[in-house]
Scaffold this motif. Structure first.
Motif, PDB file in Angstrom:
ATOM      1  N   VAL A   1     -79.200  -1.515 -10.811  1.00  0.00           N
ATOM      2  CA  VAL A   1     -77.770  -1.443 -11.111  1.00  0.00           C
ATOM      3  C   VAL A   1     -76.927  -1.508  -9.840  1.00  0.00           C
ATOM      4  O   VAL A   1     -75.802  -2.007  -9.853  1.00  0.00           O
ATOM      5  N   PHE A   2     -77.451  -1.043  -8.714  1.00  0.00           N
ATOM      6  CA  PHE A   2     -76.675  -1.019  -7.484  1.00  0.00           C
ATOM      7  C   PHE A   2     -76.687  -2.357  -6.739  1.00  0.00           C
ATOM      8  O   PHE A   2     -76.006  -2.507  -5.746  1.00  0.00           O
ATOM      9  N   ARG A   3     -77.450  -3.306  -7.205  1.00  0.00           N
ATOM     10  CA  ARG A   3     -77.473  -4.622  -6.561  1.00  0.00           C
ATOM     11  C   ARG A   3     -76.299  -5.493  -7.007  1.00  0.00           C
ATOM     12  O   ARG A   3     -75.950  -6.448  -6.344  1.00  0.00           O
ATOM     13  N   GLU A   4     -75.713  -5.159  -8.130  1.00  0.00           N
ATOM     14  CA  GLU A   4     -74.558  -5.903  -8.629  1.00  0.00           C
ATOM     15  C   GLU A   4     -73.313  -5.062  -8.384  1.00  0.00           C
ATOM     16  O   GLU A   4     -73.221  -3.934  -8.871  1.00  0.00           O
ATOM     17  N   PRO A   5     -72.338  -5.576  -7.637  1.00  0.00           N
ATOM     18  CA  PRO A   5     -71.162  -4.777  -7.274  1.00  0.00           C
ATOM     19  C   PRO A   5     -70.399  -4.224  -8.479  1.00  0.00           C
ATOM     20  O   PRO A   5     -69.993  -3.069  -8.480  1.00  0.00           O
ATOM     21  N   LYS A   6     -70.241  -5.031  -9.518  1.00  0.00           N
ATOM     22  CA  LYS A   6     -69.496  -4.565 -10.683  1.00  0.00           C
ATOM     23  C   LYS A   6     -70.232  -3.415 -11.374  1.00  0.00           C
ATOM     24  O   LYS A   6     -69.628  -2.408 -11.753  1.00  0.00           O
ATOM     25  N   ALA A   7     -71.543  -3.554 -11.518  1.00  0.00           N
ATOM     26  CA  ALA A   7     -72.341  -2.510 -12.163  1.00  0.00           C
ATOM     27  C   ALA A   7     -72.371  -1.254 -11.306  1.00  0.00           C
ATOM     28  O   ALA A   7     -72.325  -0.131 -11.821  1.00  0.00           O
ATOM     29  N   ALA A   8     -72.434  -1.409  -9.986  1.00  0.00           N
ATOM     30  CA  ALA A   8     -72.440  -0.257  -9.091  1.00  0.00           C
ATOM     31  C   ALA A   8     -71.120   0.499  -9.182  1.00  0.00           C
ATOM     32  O   ALA A   8     -71.094   1.737  -9.204  1.00  0.00           O
ATOM     33  N   ALA A   9     -70.006  -0.228  -9.250  1.00  0.00           N
ATOM     34  CA  ALA A   9     -68.696   0.417  -9.361  1.00  0.00           C
ATOM     35  C   ALA A   9     -68.583   1.176 -10.681  1.00  0.00           C
ATOM     36  O   ALA A   9     -68.069   2.304 -10.716  1.00  0.00           O
ATOM     37  N   MET A  10     -69.079   0.586 -11.757  1.00  0.00           N
ATOM     38  CA  MET A  10     -69.035   1.261 -13.062  1.00  0.00           C
ATOM     39  C   MET A  10     -69.910   2.515 -13.068  1.00  0.00           C
ATOM     40  O   MET A  10     -69.527   3.538 -13.617  1.00  0.00           O
ATOM     41  N   ALA A  11     -71.066   2.444 -12.441  1.00  0.00           N
ATOM     42  CA  ALA A  11     -71.952   3.607 -12.384  1.00  0.00           C
ATOM     43  C   ALA A  11     -71.310   4.727 -11.580  1.00  0.00           C
ATOM     44  O   ALA A  11     -71.343   5.897 -11.984  1.00  0.00           O
ATOM     45  N   ALA A  12     -70.706   4.384 -10.447  1.00  0.00           N
ATOM     46  CA  ALA A  12     -70.056   5.401  -9.619  1.00  0.00           C
ATOM     47  C   ALA A  12     -68.858   6.008 -10.344  1.00  0.00           C
ATOM     48  O   ALA A  12     -68.663   7.232 -10.334  1.00  0.00           O
ATOM     49  N   LEU A  13     -68.062   5.172 -10.994  1.00  0.00           N
ATOM     50  CA  LEU A  13     -66.888   5.661 -11.699  1.00  0.00           C
ATOM     51  C   LEU A  13     -67.279   6.560 -12.872  1.00  0.00           C
ATOM     52  O   LEU A  13     -66.686   7.614 -13.075  1.00  0.00           O
ATOM     53  N   SER A  14     -68.290   6.168 -13.617  1.00  0.00           N
ATOM     54  CA  SER A  14     -68.703   6.991 -14.757  1.00  0.00           C
ATOM     55  C   SER A  14     -69.318   8.310 -14.303  1.00  0.00           C
ATOM     56  O   SER A  14     -69.269   9.302 -15.023  1.00  0.00           O
ATOM     57  N   THR A  15     -69.861   8.343 -13.107  1.00  0.00           N
ATOM     58  CA  THR A  15     -70.399   9.594 -12.574  1.00  0.00           C
ATOM     59  C   THR A  15     -69.278  10.506 -12.094  1.00  0.00           C
ATOM     60  O   THR A  15     -69.317  11.718 -12.306  1.00  0.00           O
ATOM     61  N   LEU A  16     -68.262   9.931 -11.440  1.00  0.00           N
ATOM     62  CA  LEU A  16     -67.188  10.729 -10.856  1.00  0.00           C
ATOM     63  C   LEU A  16     -66.072  11.075 -11.830  1.00  0.00           C
ATOM     64  O   LEU A  16     -65.347  12.039 -11.609  1.00  0.00           O
ATOM     65  N   LEU A  17     -65.875  10.305 -12.876  1.00  0.00           N
ATOM     66  CA  LEU A  17     -64.763  10.493 -13.788  1.00  0.00           C
ATOM     67  C   LEU A  17     -64.660  11.911 -14.358  1.00  0.00           C
ATOM     68  O   LEU A  17     -63.570  12.489 -14.348  1.00  0.00           O
ATOM     69  N   PRO A  18     -65.720  12.505 -14.852  1.00  0.00           N
ATOM     70  CA  PRO A  18     -65.593  13.868 -15.376  1.00  0.00           C
ATOM     71  C   PRO A  18     -65.115  14.868 -14.320  1.00  0.00           C
ATOM     72  O   PRO A  18     -64.336  15.773 -14.620  1.00  0.00           O
ATOM     73  N   PHE A  19     -65.554  14.693 -13.092  1.00  0.00           N
ATOM     74  CA  PHE A  19     -65.145  15.617 -12.036  1.00  0.00           C
ATOM     75  C   PHE A  19     -63.679  15.418 -11.667  1.00  0.00           C
ATOM     76  O   PHE A  19     -62.970  16.374 -11.374  1.00  0.00           O
ATOM     77  N   LEU A  20     -63.221  14.175 -11.678  1.00  0.00           N
ATOM     78  CA  LEU A  20     -61.831  13.896 -11.336  1.00  0.00           C
ATOM     79  C   LEU A  20     -60.875  14.474 -12.369  1.00  0.00           C
ATOM     80  O   LEU A  20     -59.837  15.037 -12.020  1.00  0.00           O
ATOM     81  N   PHE A  21     -61.182  14.359 -13.641  1.00  0.00           N
ATOM     82  CA  PHE A  21     -60.293  14.856 -14.674  1.00  0.00           C
ATOM     83  C   PHE A  21     -60.437  16.344 -14.944  1.00  0.00           C
ATOM     84  O   PHE A  21     -59.561  16.948 -15.544  1.00  0.00           O
TER      85      PHE A  21
END
Length: 140
Positions: A84-104
């Motif tokens: 998943v981290f080899r594709e920039p779009k997929a890596a961004a989605m994985a990072a965002l979905s991991t951080l989103l609960p903490f941000l809100f």
């Protein structure tokens, strides 16, 4: 690190196609040769090493090659986990979905009410003859 070339080379090519044989993706039976044909491309590195060692180099095999002549092999567990981290779009989605609960979670505010203290009142008792309370409730 580049994959190695096939551990065995095909000495005599079978006239039958892989798709015409019965079996699964790892091993199929050739009616022409009356032997099992083993697909090295579907085996892990350990499986290939064990197969080559046990066969003594004498077995019917099939494999697929990359354009550079290296053996196509299944991805390792590490390759699957990091894919998943080899594709920039997929890596961004994985990072965002991991951080989103903490941000809100910082935006949410919970108001804590003080605990209510007191002694519970006993339920009113009823007169058995007419169904009315024997003692009227206080403060009523």
């Amino acid at each position: 690190m580049k994959p190695a070339p096939p551990p065995l080379t095909i000495g005599k090519v079978c006239p039958m196609s892989w798709s015409s044989m019965q079996g699964d993706s790892k091993k199929r039976y050739c009616e022409h040769c009356r032997l099992h044909v083993h697909n090295l491309s579907t085996m892990s590195g350990r499986e290939r090493e064990r197969f080559v060692r046990e066969s003594g180099g004498r077995a019917c095999i099939a494999y697929r090659l990359n354009a550079d002549g290296t053996l196509i092999t299944p991805p390792t567990r590490w390759q699957q986990a990091t894919r998943v981290f080899r594709e920039p779009k997929a890596a961004a989605m994985a990072a965002l979905s991991t951080l989103l609960p903490f941000l809100f979670s910082a935006c949410s505010q919970t108001e804590q009410l003080p605990p209510t203290l007191g002694v519970p009142m006993p339920p009113p008792t009823t007169d058995t003859q007419d169904g009315k309370p024997a003692h009227p409730p206080k403060g009523g």
